[in-house]
Enzyme design. Structure first.
Site, PDB file in Angstrom:
ATOM      1  N   ASP A 163       0.775  -1.241   0.000  1.00  0.00           N
ATOM      2  CA  ASP A 163       0.000   0.000   0.000  1.00  0.00           C
ATOM      3  C   ASP A 163       0.810   1.297   0.000  1.00  0.00           C
ATOM      4  O   ASP A 163       0.528   2.209  -0.764  1.00  0.00           O
ATOM      5  CB  ASP A 163      -0.920   0.043   1.227  1.00  0.00           C
ATOM      6  CG  ASP A 163      -1.914  -1.097   1.261  1.00  0.00           C
ATOM      7  OD1 ASP A 163      -1.815  -2.024   0.432  1.00  0.00           O
ATOM      8  OD2 ASP A 163      -2.794  -1.068   2.135  1.00  0.00           O
ATOM      9  N   GLU A 392       1.602  -9.476  11.509  1.00  0.00           N
ATOM     10  CA  GLU A 392       1.311  -9.083  10.123  1.00  0.00           C
ATOM     11  C   GLU A 392       2.635  -8.793   9.394  1.00  0.00           C
ATOM     12  O   GLU A 392       2.838  -9.210   8.266  1.00  0.00           O
ATOM     13  CB  GLU A 392       0.414  -7.830  10.128  1.00  0.00           C
ATOM     14  CG  GLU A 392      -0.032  -7.387   8.740  1.00  0.00           C
ATOM     15  CD  GLU A 392      -0.940  -6.166   8.778  1.00  0.00           C
ATOM     16  OE1 GLU A 392      -1.176  -5.613   9.875  1.00  0.00           O
ATOM     17  OE2 GLU A 392      -1.417  -5.762   7.692  1.00  0.00           O
TER      18      GLU A 392
HETATM   19  C1  DGY Z   1      -5.935  -1.736   4.093  1.00  0.00           C
HETATM   20  O1  DGY Z   1      -7.071  -1.335   4.327  1.00  0.00           O
HETATM   21  O2  DGY Z   1      -4.949  -1.475   4.802  1.00  0.00           O
HETATM   22  C2  DGY Z   1      -5.735  -2.635   2.980  1.00  0.00           C
HETATM   23  O3  DGY Z   1      -4.398  -2.939   2.771  1.00  0.00           O
HETATM   24  C3  DGY Z   1      -6.372  -2.140   1.724  1.00  0.00           C
HETATM   25  O4  DGY Z   1      -6.624  -3.284   0.989  1.00  0.00           O
END
Ligand code: DGY
Length: 420
Positions: A163, A392
Site C-alpha cells: 500500500d 502481520e
Molecule cells: C488496508 O485497508 O490497509 C488494505 O491494505 C487495503 O486493501
C-alpha cells in the site's frame, strides 16, 4: 518445536476461519481479501484440503462479469473497517471493492492441484476454476495493458498490496486530494498509527476510489482516466508466474486454448520485464506509465519479480542482492533497502519484512537454481516466527512484531515453510 509451530499456525487459521472464507485478522481486516485468501489456501491444504479449495472458490464466486476479481469481498457488514461497501458503492449483489489485487490464484490453484491427495476432487475443482482464473488473466491484459506492452499497470497502490511503498511516492504526489468526502480512519484504531500509512496517503487512496466510483467502475475507462498508472515488477511477476502455472495446469487438464493463451501471456510479459531491470540496484524497478520513466526505488517488489521465470542471470543477481540485504538488516527480506534514507523499518511497506513476499521470492529463487538464497530467506522467516510470533509484518532491524497479530497469511506461510 516444528510441530508446535505448525500447531499454532493451524490454530490461527481455524480461529480466523469464517466457514467459506478466512479473515486476514480480527478487527483490522474483517472481510475476505483476494491475495490473502489464495495464500491462505496454501496453508489450509496441510490440514483440510477440501476447505482450501473452498477458500478460492468463494473468492471467485464474486468475480465481476468483466473478469476482474475484486480485492475485498464484504461478506458480512462490519463498521470496524474503512473504506466500507458504502464508499466503494460498486453495485455488486454481495458488496465488493472496485479494484483488484495480485493474481496469486493461478499459482495457488496449480499448487493445490499438484499436491492434492484427493485426486478426483482436485481434478473437478481445478477444472471448474480454470476458466474463471483465465478470464481474470485476460482482464489484466485487456483492461490494465490497453497498449499491449505485455505488463499490467496498477491504478491504485492497494492493487499491488504494498500500500504505502516508497515506489509510489513520486507518482502519488500527482494524485490530487481536493473534494474528497470527510472520513474517519479505522485502521489506526486497531494498529499503531506510526506503523501504518500516513493521512496524506489515505487522502490520495480515497481520491482515487471516489474518482473511479465517479466513472461507474467501468474498467474500459479506468486505466486511461487514472493519474496513477504504475507497472510494478512484483505485481507482474506474480501475474506472469500465475499465467505460466495456469498454462501448465490447463495443459494437464486438456484445455489447450487456455494453455496456449496463458503461455503466450507469460512469454510476452517476461520479455517486457527486461525493460524494468536495473544493473545499479541488482533488481527490477517500477515504471511510471504516465511518464514512461523507471522509478528509482529499491523495494521488495523488484525482488518479488523472481517469482516468475526470469532469466537465470537476473535470478543470480537478485540472490546477490538478497545476500547484501542480509548484511544490512538482521532479518530478510526488508520491503525496502535499508541503505535508502527513505527506509522506515516499522512503517508497513516502507521497510518491514512480510512473510508472504519472502515465501514467493524464496520459491522463485529455488526454482531458478538459487537454493542458498531461498534457504536463507526461509530460515530468517522462521526465526521471526519463533522470536516474535505470527505478526502481520516485522521490523527487519529488531524483529519487533508489527501491525495485526495472529495473522492468517503469516500462519499459512509458516505451514508452507515447514511442510512445503
Ligand atoms: C488496508 O485497508 O490497509 C488494505 O491494505 C487495503 O486493501
Amino acid at each position: 518445536m516444528t510441530d508446535e509451530l505448525a500447531e499454532r499456525a493451524i490454530a490461527i487459521l481455524r480461529e480466523n476461519d469464517r466457514g467459506i472464507y478466512t479473515v486476514p485478522t480480527k478487527g483490522l481486516y474483517p472481510f475476505q481479501w483476494n491475495w490473502d485468501s489464495c495464500l491462505t489456501a496454501l496453508g489450509q491444504r496441510h490440514f483440510d484440503e477440501a476447505r482450501a479449495w473452498t477458500e478460492i472458490e468463494t473468492l471467485f464466486a464474486h468475480q465481476w462479469p468483466d473478469g476482474m476479481v475484486p480485492h475485498i469481498v464484504f461478506h458480512v457488514y462490519d463498521d470496524g473497517y474503512f473504506p466500507g461497501p458504502e464508499v466503494w458503492s460498486t453495485g455488486r449483489p454481495v458488496a465488493t471493492s472496485g479494484i483488484t489485487q495480485p493474481a496469486v490464484a493461478g499459482f495457488a490453484v496449480r499448487r493445490l492441484w499438484e499436491r492434492a491427495t484427493d485426486r478426483a476432487a482436485a481434478d473437478a475443482r481445478a477444472r471448474a476454476l480454470l476458466p474463471k482464473v483465465a478470464a481474470w488473466h485476460r482482464w489484466f491484459f485487456s483492461h490494465r495493458d490497453p497498449g499491449g506492452e505485455g505488463l499490467a499497470a496498477i491504478l491504485h497502490p492497494w492493487e499491488a498490496g504494498r500500500d504505502n511503498s516508497i515506489d509510489w511516492d513520486e507518482a502519488f504526489d500527482r494524485v490530487p486530494t481536493d473534494g474528497i468526502a470527510p472520513y474517519t480512519r479505522r485502521d489506526t484504531q486497531h494498529a499503531n498509527p506510526a506503523h501504518r500509512p500516513t493521512k496524506a496517503q489515505y487522502d490520495r487512496y480515497l481520491w482515487l476510489v471516489e474518482h473511479f466510483r465517479g466513472l461507474g467502475w467501468d474498467n474500459a475507462k479506468l486505466h486511461d482516466a487514472s493519474p496513477f498508472q504504475v507497472v510494478d515488477p512484483g505485481f507482474n511477476g506474480i501475474l506472469l508466474r500465475a499465467c505460466a502455472d495456469l498454462a501448465a495446469l490447463a495443459g494437464a487438464l486438456g484445455d489447450t486454448g487456455i494453455a496456449d493463451e496463458n503461455r503466450a501471456f507469460a512469454e510476452r510479459g517476461l520479455a517486457a520485464m527486461e525493460g524494468l531491470w536495473s544493473d545499479a540496484h541488482g533488481q527490477y524497478l517500477c515504471r511510471d506509465r504516465t511518464t514512461g520513466r523507471l522509478i528509482d526505488s529499491a523495494s521488495s517488489g523488484g525482488l518479488l519479480a523472481a517469482f516468475a521465470a526470469i532469466p537465470a542471470a537476473r535470478a543470480g543477481a537478485i540472490a546477490g542482492t538478497v545476500a547484501r540485504l542480509g548484511r544490512e538488516a538482521r532479518y530478510i527480506v526488508p520491503s525496502h533497502d535499508p541503505a535508502d534514507p527513505r527506509f522506515e523499518p516499522a512503517r508497513y511497506w516502507r521497510g518491514p519484512v512480510w512473510l508472504v513476499v519472502n515465501y514467493m521470492i524464496a520459491d522463485g529463487l529455488r526454482v531458478a537454481g538459487q537454493p542458498a538464497a531461498a534457504d536463507a530467506i526461509t530460515a530468517s522467516s522462521l526465526d521471526l516466527i519463533r522470536e516474535s510470533g505470527f505478526a502481520e509484518y516485522y521490523d527487519p532491524m529488531t524483529g519487533e512484531p508489527l501491525g495485526g497479530s495472529t495473522f492468517t497469511w503469516t500462519a499459512a506461510m509458516v505451514l508452507e515453510f515447514l511442510k512445503g
